[in-house]
Write a protein that holds these residues in place. Structure first.
Motif, PDB file in Angstrom:
ATOM      1  N   MET A  15       0.834  -1.203   0.000  1.00 29.17           N
ATOM      2  CA  MET A  15       0.000   0.000   0.000  1.00 29.17           C
ATOM      3  C   MET A  15       0.872   1.258   0.000  1.00 29.17           C
ATOM      4  O   MET A  15       0.579   2.222  -0.715  1.00 29.17           O
ATOM      5  CB  MET A  15      -0.950  -0.005   1.198  1.00 29.17           C
ATOM      6  N   GLU A  16       1.946   1.248   0.757  1.00 28.48           N
ATOM      7  CA  GLU A  16       2.834   2.416   0.807  1.00 28.48           C
ATOM      8  C   GLU A  16       3.445   2.721  -0.557  1.00 28.48           C
ATOM      9  O   GLU A  16       3.397   3.852  -1.028  1.00 28.48           O
ATOM     10  CB  GLU A  16       3.951   2.165   1.827  1.00 28.48           C
ATOM     11  N   ILE A  17       3.977   1.706  -1.224  1.00 23.95           N
ATOM     12  CA  ILE A  17       4.629   1.951  -2.505  1.00 23.95           C
ATOM     13  C   ILE A  17       3.606   2.220  -3.605  1.00 23.95           C
ATOM     14  O   ILE A  17       3.863   2.989  -4.526  1.00 23.95           O
ATOM     15  CB  ILE A  17       5.622   0.822  -2.873  1.00 23.95           C
ATOM     16  N   ARG A  18       2.422   1.628  -3.516  1.00 22.46           N
ATOM     17  CA  ARG A  18       1.352   1.904  -4.496  1.00 22.46           C
ATOM     18  C   ARG A  18       0.956   3.374  -4.436  1.00 22.46           C
ATOM     19  O   ARG A  18       0.856   4.045  -5.462  1.00 22.46           O
ATOM     20  CB  ARG A  18       0.139   1.007  -4.215  1.00 22.46           C
ATOM     21  N   LEU A  19       0.733   3.900  -3.246  1.00 22.52           N
ATOM     22  CA  LEU A  19       0.340   5.305  -3.116  1.00 22.52           C
ATOM     23  C   LEU A  19       1.487   6.235  -3.500  1.00 22.52           C
ATOM     24  O   LEU A  19       1.270   7.282  -4.119  1.00 22.52           O
ATOM     25  CB  LEU A  19      -0.175   5.576  -1.708  1.00 22.52           C
ATOM     26  N   GLU A  20       2.718   5.837  -3.180  1.00 22.74           N
ATOM     27  CA  GLU A  20       3.888   6.618  -3.604  1.00 22.74           C
ATOM     28  C   GLU A  20       3.944   6.688  -5.127  1.00 22.74           C
ATOM     29  O   GLU A  20       4.156   7.746  -5.713  1.00 22.74           O
ATOM     30  CB  GLU A  20       5.154   5.962  -3.048  1.00 22.74           C
ATOM     31  N   MET A  21       3.755   5.536  -5.787  1.00 21.89           N
ATOM     32  CA  MET A  21       3.774   5.485  -7.244  1.00 21.89           C
ATOM     33  C   MET A  21       2.678   6.364  -7.846  1.00 21.89           C
ATOM     34  O   MET A  21       2.917   7.106  -8.786  1.00 21.89           O
ATOM     35  CB  MET A  21       3.616   4.028  -7.709  1.00 21.89           C
ATOM     36  N   LEU A  22       1.473   6.310  -7.270  1.00 21.97           N
ATOM     37  CA  LEU A  22       0.373   7.127  -7.780  1.00 21.97           C
ATOM     38  C   LEU A  22       0.690   8.617  -7.652  1.00 21.97           C
ATOM     39  O   LEU A  22       0.351   9.411  -8.536  1.00 21.97           O
ATOM     40  CB  LEU A  22      -0.928   6.793  -7.059  1.00 21.97           C
ATOM     41  N   ARG A  23       1.340   9.001  -6.567  1.00 21.80           N
ATOM     42  CA  ARG A  23       1.737  10.404  -6.397  1.00 21.80           C
ATOM     43  C   ARG A  23       2.720  10.828  -7.487  1.00 21.80           C
ATOM     44  O   ARG A  23       2.573  11.889  -8.088  1.00 21.80           O
ATOM     45  CB  ARG A  23       2.389  10.617  -5.037  1.00 21.80           C
ATOM     46  N   VAL A  24       3.736  10.003  -7.723  1.00 20.21           N
ATOM     47  CA  VAL A  24       4.778  10.336  -8.688  1.00 20.21           C
ATOM     48  C   VAL A  24       4.210  10.367 -10.105  1.00 20.21           C
ATOM     49  O   VAL A  24       4.391  11.335 -10.844  1.00 20.21           O
ATOM     50  CB  VAL A  24       5.959   9.348  -8.579  1.00 20.21           C
ATOM     51  N   VAL A  25       3.505   9.324 -10.497  1.00 23.25           N
ATOM     52  CA  VAL A  25       2.993   9.218 -11.867  1.00 23.25           C
ATOM     53  C   VAL A  25       1.977  10.315 -12.182  1.00 23.25           C
ATOM     54  O   VAL A  25       1.912  10.809 -13.307  1.00 23.25           O
ATOM     55  CB  VAL A  25       2.390   7.808 -12.102  1.00 23.25           C
ATOM     56  N   ASN A  26       1.200  10.719 -11.182  1.00 20.50           N
ATOM     57  CA  ASN A  26       0.165  11.735 -11.402  1.00 20.50           C
ATOM     58  C   ASN A  26       0.590  13.134 -10.950  1.00 20.50           C
ATOM     59  O   ASN A  26      -0.239  14.035 -10.897  1.00 20.50           O
ATOM     60  CB  ASN A  26      -1.121  11.317 -10.677  1.00 20.50           C
ATOM     61  N   ASN A  27       1.877  13.305 -10.647  1.00 17.70           N
ATOM     62  CA  ASN A  27       2.426  14.607 -10.224  1.00 17.70           C
ATOM     63  C   ASN A  27       1.638  15.221  -9.073  1.00 17.70           C
ATOM     64  O   ASN A  27       1.303  16.410  -9.102  1.00 17.70           O
ATOM     65  CB  ASN A  27       2.480  15.579 -11.414  1.00 17.70           C
ATOM     66  N   LEU A  28       1.350  14.406  -8.056  1.00 19.24           N
ATOM     67  CA  LEU A  28       0.618  14.878  -6.890  1.00 19.24           C
ATOM     68  C   LEU A  28       1.597  15.239  -5.776  1.00 19.24           C
ATOM     69  O   LEU A  28       2.668  14.646  -5.677  1.00 19.24           O
ATOM     70  CB  LEU A  28      -0.339  13.789  -6.390  1.00 19.24           C
ATOM     71  N   ASN A  29       1.208  16.169  -4.925  1.00 21.59           N
ATOM     72  CA  ASN A  29       2.078  16.517  -3.805  1.00 21.59           C
ATOM     73  C   ASN A  29       1.907  15.510  -2.672  1.00 21.59           C
ATOM     74  O   ASN A  29       0.967  14.727  -2.653  1.00 21.59           O
ATOM     75  CB  ASN A  29       1.825  17.960  -3.337  1.00 21.59           C
ATOM     76  N   ASP A  30       2.832  15.546  -1.736  1.00 23.61           N
ATOM     77  CA  ASP A  30       2.823  14.584  -0.634  1.00 23.61           C
ATOM     78  C   ASP A  30       1.573  14.687   0.234  1.00 23.61           C
ATOM     79  O   ASP A  30       1.198  13.723   0.889  1.00 23.61           O
ATOM     80  CB  ASP A  30       4.063  14.759   0.247  1.00 23.61           C
TER      81      ASP A  30
END
Length: 149
Positions: A15-30
């Protein structure tokens, strides 16, 4: 680099890496908040979905992850088993990029798919991932259509 299949015991790291990936791929902030539905359904899929997910491990550090989701459809002439797969969630953490981590994970999943009788793997490539997939034999395809409902 060791490629390791995940188990239900890995759910929190998944879950941690999935949400991290979604942030990076979609240019979302932390600080971006994900919907409860996305989190709940992602967790359920990792625990019970027809999939193989791998971590790339360097010692006890997770360098990346990748998932192959299995789909069974009616067999066809070109796909007599009816078994297909969709590659997704391919992500390498920044500190491990440009070291072949993505290639190792994807090749592991291709081999896993072959062992399960899969005859076709599809994916939706980012611009950054496109050269990797081409080098592994994936072809650009404009034959399909879809309907979002």
């Amino acid at each position: 680099m060791e490629i390791k299949k995940t188990t239900p015991n890995d759910i929190e790291n998944l879950m941690e890496i999935r949400l991290e990936m979604l942030r990076v791929v979609n240019n979302l902030n932390d600080g971006e908040i994900f919907s409860d539905k996305l989190i709940e359904c992602s967790r359920e899929y990792f625990l019970h979905g027809d999939q193989t997910t791998v971590f790339a491990m360097e010692g006890d550090k997770i360098a990346g992850c990748a998932t192959l989701s299995y789909i069974t459809i009616m067999p066809t002439f070109d796909h007599p088993t009816g078994k297909r797969a969709h590659l997704m969630n391919v992500y390498t953490r920044e500190a491990f990029r440009r070291r072949g981590v993505g290639r190792q994970m994807v090749q592991f999943l291709i081999d896993e798919a072959k062992s399960r009788g899969v005859t076709e793997i599809s994916l939706d490539a980012t611009q950054m991932g496109h050269p990797l997939y081409k080098s592994l034999g994936f072809n650009d395809n404009s034959e399909g259509m879809n309907l979002s409902i």
